[in-house]
Design a protein around this motif. Structure first.
Motif, mmCIF file in Angstrom:
data_model
loop_
_atom_site.group_PDB
_atom_site.id
_atom_site.type_symbol
_atom_site.label_atom_id
_atom_site.label_comp_id
_atom_site.label_asym_id
_atom_site.label_seq_id
_atom_site.Cartn_x
_atom_site.Cartn_y
_atom_site.Cartn_z
ATOM 1 N N LYS A 142 1.040 -1.070 -0.217
ATOM 2 C CA LYS A 142 0.060 0.066 -0.133
ATOM 3 C C LYS A 142 0.860 1.046 -0.217
ATOM 4 N N ALA A 143 0.779 2.009 -1.068
ATOM 5 C CA ALA A 143 1.537 3.273 -1.123
ATOM 6 C C ALA A 143 0.572 4.516 -0.805
ATOM 7 N N THR A 144 0.962 5.691 -0.307
ATOM 8 C CA THR A 144 0.088 6.893 -0.257
ATOM 9 C C THR A 144 1.642 8.008 -0.627
ATOM 10 N N ILE A 145 1.159 8.490 -1.862
ATOM 11 C CA ILE A 145 2.243 9.622 -2.253
ATOM 12 C C ILE A 145 1.397 10.703 -2.243
ATOM 13 N N ASP A 146 1.687 11.862 -1.470
ATOM 14 C CA ASP A 146 1.004 13.180 -1.434
ATOM 15 C C ASP A 146 -0.631 12.975 -1.269
ATOM 16 N N GLY A 147 -0.565 12.069 -0.419
ATOM 17 C CA GLY A 147 -2.305 11.676 -0.054
ATOM 18 C C GLY A 147 -2.909 10.917 -0.927
ATOM 19 N N LEU A 148 -2.345 10.506 -2.164
ATOM 20 C CA LEU A 148 -2.969 9.588 -2.911
ATOM 21 C C LEU A 148 -2.589 8.410 -2.687
ATOM 22 N N ASP A 149 -3.841 7.401 -2.406
ATOM 23 C CA ASP A 149 -3.667 6.002 -1.982
ATOM 24 C C ASP A 149 -3.412 5.220 -3.293
ATOM 25 N N SER A 150 -2.577 4.155 -3.276
ATOM 26 C CA SER A 150 -2.238 3.422 -4.457
ATOM 27 C C SER A 150 -2.187 1.968 -3.760
ATOM 28 N N GLU A 151 -2.184 1.134 -4.377
ATOM 29 C CA GLU A 151 -1.947 -0.411 -4.275
ATOM 30 C C GLU A 151 -0.822 -1.036 -5.085
ATOM 31 N N MET A 152 0.297 -1.414 -4.816
ATOM 32 C CA MET A 152 1.154 -1.921 -5.571
ATOM 33 C C MET A 152 1.284 -3.547 -5.691
ATOM 34 N N ALA A 153 1.532 -4.156 -6.592
ATOM 35 C CA ALA A 153 1.665 -5.695 -6.723
ATOM 36 C C ALA A 153 2.694 -5.863 -7.607
ATOM 37 N N GLY A 188 16.720 -14.827 -17.538
ATOM 38 C CA GLY A 188 16.596 -14.146 -16.082
ATOM 39 C C GLY A 188 15.130 -14.289 -15.567
ATOM 40 N N THR A 189 14.516 -13.111 -15.109
ATOM 41 C CA THR A 189 13.464 -13.191 -14.205
ATOM 42 C C THR A 189 12.480 -11.916 -14.803
ATOM 43 N N LYS A 190 11.285 -12.471 -15.059
ATOM 44 C CA LYS A 190 10.486 -11.444 -15.542
ATOM 45 C C LYS A 190 9.631 -10.538 -14.363
ATOM 46 N N VAL A 191 10.096 -9.409 -13.983
ATOM 47 C CA VAL A 191 9.745 -8.696 -12.965
ATOM 48 C C VAL A 191 8.369 -7.666 -13.656
ATOM 49 N N ARG A 192 7.439 -7.956 -12.823
ATOM 50 C CA ARG A 192 6.193 -7.115 -13.192
ATOM 51 C C ARG A 192 5.637 -6.402 -12.038
ATOM 52 N N VAL A 193 5.452 -5.203 -12.031
ATOM 53 C CA VAL A 193 4.798 -4.122 -11.308
ATOM 54 C C VAL A 193 3.392 -3.419 -11.773
ATOM 55 N N ARG A 194 2.382 -3.652 -10.817
ATOM 56 C CA ARG A 194 1.110 -3.105 -11.092
ATOM 57 C C ARG A 194 0.754 -2.058 -10.217
ATOM 58 N N MET A 195 0.348 -0.727 -10.359
ATOM 59 C CA MET A 195 0.041 0.195 -9.324
ATOM 60 C C MET A 195 -1.554 0.493 -9.849
ATOM 61 N N GLN A 196 -2.223 0.395 -8.961
ATOM 62 C CA GLN A 196 -3.810 0.851 -9.088
ATOM 63 C C GLN A 196 -4.203 1.805 -7.903
ATOM 64 N N GLY A 197 -4.996 2.761 -8.497
ATOM 65 C CA GLY A 197 -5.499 3.671 -7.490
ATOM 66 C C GLY A 197 -6.648 4.399 -8.034
ATOM 67 N N LYS A 198 -7.154 5.304 -7.156
ATOM 68 C CA LYS A 198 -8.286 6.406 -7.498
ATOM 69 C C LYS A 198 -8.483 7.659 -7.179
ATOM 70 N N LEU A 199 -8.268 8.487 -8.200
ATOM 71 C CA LEU A 199 -8.158 10.143 -7.681
ATOM 72 C C LEU A 199 -9.375 10.535 -7.101
ATOM 73 N N SER A 200 -9.181 11.361 -5.969
ATOM 74 C CA SER A 200 -10.200 12.102 -5.394
ATOM 75 C C SER A 200 -10.632 13.457 -6.342
ATOM 76 N N PHE A 201 -11.749 14.153 -5.935
ATOM 77 C CA PHE A 201 -11.898 15.462 -6.819
ATOM 78 C C PHE A 201 -10.991 16.398 -6.952
ATOM 79 N N GLN A 202 -10.329 16.446 -5.880
ATOM 80 C CA GLN A 202 -9.159 17.608 -5.653
ATOM 81 C C GLN A 202 -8.212 17.123 -6.658
ATOM 82 N N GLU A 203 -7.840 15.639 -6.589
ATOM 83 C CA GLU A 203 -6.573 15.127 -7.249
ATOM 84 C C GLU A 203 -6.927 15.063 -8.872
#
Length: 403
Positions: A105-116, A125-140
């Motif tokens: 769980k990440a919070t960047i400048d008040g913006l909440d996100s989920e990272m997987a 080698g290794t395939k590394v995959r990163v996914r970031m999901q979130g929802k903006l507030s009205f102000q954002e």
């Protein structure tokens, strides 16, 4: 006067229109980035799950940011915070599956996100995959309309972070050196540690969990340490996949702890040993053990399989974040083994059943550690040493008698 009224109404209507426009915008974002990195899956998993490494490779912010870390920086519940100019953030690990995935769980400048994060073996080698999901507030959403979508900025940050991880790790893992040194007298002394029974494959994650807690216990109780931390291997069997060992800190004075305490004080007696030094990432420890045993076979040096083995973390993450600069000393006891019964011999080490490390530490904490029963057996997998943790029963101290 009418003109002023019309202008006011026009501005009001414009404001309403803009508000409606912003409110109806899709505030969701879903970013996915992936890259094939020429490094073992376990190494990448361990590296990313340890937050102190993020500063090196600028995964979420650059090196000019100010990073702060709590006691726990890897495994479930670990976290990290950073601040740069007017930007600040915090990230916490909420779940993980060993060498497979990490959920944060990440919070960047008040913006909440989920990272997987996910890790998959692939050709080269290794395939590394990163996914970031979130929802903006009205102000954002309003801010994004003026300054650009937050998701687009994070997409660029994640892409850069993955590239940096690849460059840094590939370069660092390639640098290592193994040196088999002379036969030495491994000095003894007092230590405090926690006994562990586990599978040989679990030694690394157990050590990575216990070292920080033990360091915090030592600090909280103002116990004077006397050198680098180490793992003391007592019994193990790779055939039965069982290990009995202690995670230790050397201390200056003899320590007494109450029966049943999580930590216990004891003394390591000096012994003759062959010393082998690895400079580099812990994933190269198998090569160090192999080099030591090859040297012993060539020189006809007898291995004392009834004695104890020591791995001393002379230089680790507490001193440098670059794996190529880590130093681990392996002490293999030499000499004639003590006479033993067939039953005891089965539980002790044998020349064909010596510990062989299997790579870098795993940053997934165990759910609990039982105090070892007698007659268990042990092996080697190596942790990166980091100070932090929690305390238990307060110890009693007794002046040392020159260990």
């Amino acid at each position: 006067m009418k003109i002023v009224k019309y202008v006011f109404l026009l501005l009001l209507l414009s404001a309403i229109a803009i508000t409606v426009f912003i409110a109806t915008q899709d505030g969701k974002y879903d970013i996915t980035k992936e890259q094939v990195i020429k490094a073992p899956k376990a190494v990448l998993y361990n590296y990313i799950s340890e937050y102190r490494n993020w500063e090196n490779t600028e995964i979420i912010s650059d090196s000019t940011a100010t990073y702060t870390y709590p006691e726990v920086t890897s495994g479930k519940g670990a976290s990290m915070a950073w601040k740069k100019d007017n930007t600040e953030g915090r990230i916490t690990t909420v779940n993980l599956m060993e060498s497979d995935s990490i959920i944060q769980k990440a919070t960047i400048d008040g913006l909440d996100s989920e990272m997987a994060w996910s890790f998959k073996d692939t050709l080269g080698g290794t395939k590394v995959r990163v996914r970031m999901q979130g929802k903006l507030s009205f102000q954002e959403k309003a801010y994004a309309l003026l300054k650009g979508h937050a998701g687009e900025k994070m997409e660029s940050v994640l892409e850069k972070g993955l590239k940096n991880i690849g460059i840094f790790l590939v370069d660092e893992l390639a640098k290592f050196n193994v040196e088999v040194k002379n036969q030495v007298t491994k000095t003894g002394g007092f230590y405090i540690g926690q006994s562990v029974n586990s599978k040989t494959s679990d030694v690394q994650k157990k050590a990575l969990e216990i070292f920080p807690k033990l360091a915090a216990f030592v600090k909280e109780n103002k116990i004077a340490t006397n050198g680098a931390p180490f793992i003391l291997y007592k019994k193990f069997s790779t055939q039965r996949d069982s290990a009995y060992y202690m995670i230790c800190f050397p201390i200056k004075e003899e320590m007494y702890t109450a029966p049943g305490s999580e930590y216990e004080g004891n003394r390591l007696e000096a012994f003759q040993a062959l010393k082998t030094t690895l400079k580099g990432d812990y994933s190269h420890l198998p090569k160090a053990w192999a080099a030591a045993r090859k040297h012993m076979a060539e020189k006809g040096i007898q291995e004392n399989t009834s004695s104890q083995y020591v791995e001393l973390f002379s230089k680790g993450t507490a001193q440098t974040k670059r794996p190529s600069e880590w130093v681990t000393d392996i002490y293999i006891p030499i000499g004639a083994p003590a006479p033993t019964t067939p039953e005891a011999a089965e539980n002790n080490l044998s020349p064909g059943d010596i510990p062989v490390p299997t790579g870098k530490p795993v940053a997934k904490p165990a759910e609990g550690i039982a105090k070892p029963a007698s007659g268990s057996a042990g092996a080697t997998n190596r942790p990166a040493v980091k100070p932090t943790g929690q305390s238990t029963t307060k110890p009693q101290q007794k002046p040392a008698t020159n260990p």
